[in-house]
Structure formats: C-alpha cells, structure tokens
Design an enzyme around this catalytic site. Structure first.
Site, mmCIF file in Angstrom:
data_model
loop_
_atom_site.group_PDB
_atom_site.id
_atom_site.type_symbol
_atom_site.label_atom_id
_atom_site.label_comp_id
_atom_site.label_asym_id
_atom_site.label_seq_id
_atom_site.Cartn_x
_atom_site.Cartn_y
_atom_site.Cartn_z
ATOM 1 N N CYS A 34 40.644 0.329 -0.173
ATOM 2 C CA CYS A 34 39.499 0.272 0.601
ATOM 3 C C CYS A 34 39.953 -0.779 2.049
ATOM 4 O O CYS A 34 39.394 -0.433 3.223
ATOM 5 C CB CYS A 34 38.129 -1.044 -0.186
ATOM 6 S SG CYS A 34 37.977 0.972 -0.892
ATOM 7 N N GLY A 36 36.865 20.665 -6.581
ATOM 8 C CA GLY A 36 37.785 19.582 -6.004
ATOM 9 C C GLY A 36 38.751 20.782 -4.735
ATOM 10 O O GLY A 36 38.199 21.462 -4.632
ATOM 11 N N SER A 54 42.316 20.169 -2.598
ATOM 12 C CA SER A 54 43.865 19.355 -2.051
ATOM 13 C C SER A 54 44.263 19.819 -1.001
ATOM 14 O O SER A 54 43.949 20.818 -0.514
ATOM 15 C CB SER A 54 44.483 19.638 -3.525
ATOM 16 O OG SER A 54 44.568 20.861 -4.151
#
Ligand code: CO
Ligand code: CO
Length: 348
Positions: free
Chosen positions: A12, A133, A135
C-alpha cells in the site's frame, strides 16, 4: 525467492500520491446515478450501490506490488487487504476476482502459483470464492482482487459517520510499512517479521462482526495513507476534528528501532506531507513517533469511532478475538473554526 527485489515500492506504500490524483479526479464529471449510495465524494473504502429497498452491492478493488518475499504470504496478505474494505463498510463479501500482473520472463510460474494459492486460502477463510480474474504481462509482479459483497443500505459504515464525542479504537498495531521496508533490507528479526506478516494476514472479518453490537459512528481501515491520513479522511468526511493520544497508539515490536535506522518507506514520508494541512503536532514531538503515526500500512486494522462509554469494552473484546494490540487511541470533536483539525497529544 526474494520477491521484493522485483519491485520499486512496497504494498500500500506504492499507491499514487493523492494530491495528484485528487486534482485529476476533480476535472472529471462526477457520477450522478441515484443508486450510488457511496461514491467518490468522501474517499470512502468501497462503493455502495443500491439494488433494492434493503439491499445494496458493496464493491472494492485493491492490488499492489509484493510486500514480502514469500509469494504465498504475499497472496494471502493481498487478499486480506482487498477484503478489508468490504468489512470496513459493514458489508459481507460474496466473491472475488483476481488481478494479476506478472513478469513471466523474469520469474518462474511457480511463484504465481504460490501467490494464487495464498489468495485462495485466505479467501476461503473469509468464506469467499475467487471466480475469475485478469492477468497482464508486466515488468514487476503485482497482485490483488476486486471483491463484491452485499450490505444493508441502512447499516453501511461510512468514514463520514463519526460523531462529536466518539472515541477512536484502532484494532491492529502500526508499523507495517516500516517492518516491510526492514524485511526487504533484511534488518528485521525473524520474530518481528513473523509478527508483521501475521498482522497483515489477519482478516478484519471478526473485528467487523463485533461492531453491530456497539454504538458505532464511522469506520475505515488503515492502509496506505497511514493512521493520520485515514483519520484525516474521517475528519473531512464527517466535518469533525479529532484528538490522537500518540503514546496510546499500538505499535509492532522493533518498529521504533527500525525507523531510527532509516527503514521508513517513501509512502509514509508522503503521508506526513499529506496530513500537514490538518495536523497539529505538539511542540518537540518525537519525529520517529510522528513517522509511525503516518506510516503507510498494508492490510492494517479497522479504525472505529464508537460511543465513548463503549470504547474500552470494544477494545477489550477485539483483544480477546485475536486483535491483541487493539486500543483506544483518541476521540472525535466538533470543529471550532469550521475547519477540521487533528490535534496530536504526546501522551498515552
Ligand atoms: Co480502505
Ligand atoms: Co482499499
């Protein structure tokens, strides 16, 4: 395998400077969809979108570069971090989609396999399936998830929900950015590294599950902007000031020593600048403690504003549920001058 060698920033702490981002976003048209119950206006943790009188979707996306060298732990931490925004809004996560950036010419595919395994295991612990997902081939690895959940629109926890007089409870200790920087530079002891990884992998699920039994105002999770940066958003969102007892803030072992030795990520230094418009630091404030309060966290704890009479009980219950560092760290106050301030007090 030393995954953090393949990246410029850590977790983060690698997010973009919000000052630049805010300027760009201000130039774009604001969404006007009436079903959007929580959108971009309060820098909240996730979007909330009404789909019926007592039903709303809550959705978030989070991905970043490796925070730790071990790919399995990186996957688990990234998953816990992505899920956290759903918990911070009072939602229940339903399913997730992976976001993968991977340098197939620099790293073996077994690394990606371990990252995904870590994420699947953590998602399963949260009761969430990963249903797909996307990629992309990239020069450095990045991983994260979008998470979709549901929430009762009447029970959404906003970062803008804090009330004057509320006490502030922080569920996880600070220092994760400093510890990750130290781990990357092989300066942290094994036990300190283990404590940091366990802290980042700890789901905020159980903490969020306690909240409906308390008189809670605002909630957010502490991530890249650090305690002070996220508290700034809580203050600005709720139009209130805050008071922070600097020495009451829970801190991971070895954090101070490692910060003294220079293990402070760039993102944390940016945060000190970010909060300078709202923060009043006491005369002679310990600069190391200041850095820790601004330290960019990955998968940090919930920050909860709660009725003052219940704060100690909430902190105690959190400690008994595995958030062993949970503590009351300050309070919310009305603004005097029409301008939100955070007054830091150099005591516990
Ligand atoms: Co968040
Ligand atoms: Co987030």
């Amino acid at each position: 395998m030393r995954l953090t060698r393949y990246t410029h920033g850590l977790g983060c702490a690698c997010k973009m400077r919000p000052q630049a981002l805010e300027r760009i976003l201000a130039g774009l048209p604001t969404p006007t969809d009436p079903a959007a119950l929580v959108g971009t206006e309060t820098s909240d943790d996730a979007a909330v979108y009404g789909i019926g009188p007592s039903k709303a979707i809550v959705q978030t996306v989070d991905f970043f570069t490796p925070v730790v060298d071990d790919p399995y732990h990186f996957g688990a931490i990234a998953a816990a971090n992505a899920l956290s925004d759903i918990y911070a809004m009072g939602g229940t996560p339903l399913f997730a989609l992976n976001i993968v950036c991977f340098p197939t010419n620099r790293l073996p595919l077994s690394v990606l396999e371990a990252i995904l395994k870590g994420a699947v295991d953590k998602a399963r612990e949260a009761g969430v399936s990963i249903l797909g997902g996307h990629s992309v081939e990239d020069t450095e690895p990045k991983f994260g998830m979008t998470v979709t959940g549901i929430v009762d629109p009447g029970r959404v926890y906003r970062n803008s929900g804090a009330r004057p007089g509320d006490a502030l409870v922080l569920a996880k200790p600070l220092g994760l950015g400093i510890l990750c920087t130290a781990m990357k530079n092989r300066m942290a002891s094994d036990s300190a590294a283990r404590a940091a990884i366990e802290t980042m992998e700890l789901l905020n699920k159980e903490a969020a599950a306690l909240l409906p039994r308390y008189d809670v105002g605002g909630v957010t999770d502490i991530t890249g902007f650090g305690l002070m940066g996220h508290l700034r958003e809580m203050c600005r969102g709720s139009g209130l000031s805050a008071r922070v007892f600097a020495r009451a803030a829970p801190i991971l072992p070895e954090t101070r020593e490692l910060a003294v030795r220079g293990m402070i990520p760039g993102g944390s230094r940016n945060n000190e600048e970010l909060v300078s418009d709202i923060c009043e630091w006491p005369e002679g404030m310990d600069p190391i403690l200041k850095s820790i309060l601004c330290d960019a966290q990955t998968s940090g704890g919930l920050l909860v504003s709660v009725a003052p009479g219940q704060a100690q009980a909430l902190a105690a219950e959190l400690r008994s549920c595995g958030y062993t560092f949970a503590a009351v760290i300050g309070s919310m106050e009305g603004e005097e001058s029409g301008q939100a301030r955070i007054r830091v007090i150099d005591r516990g």
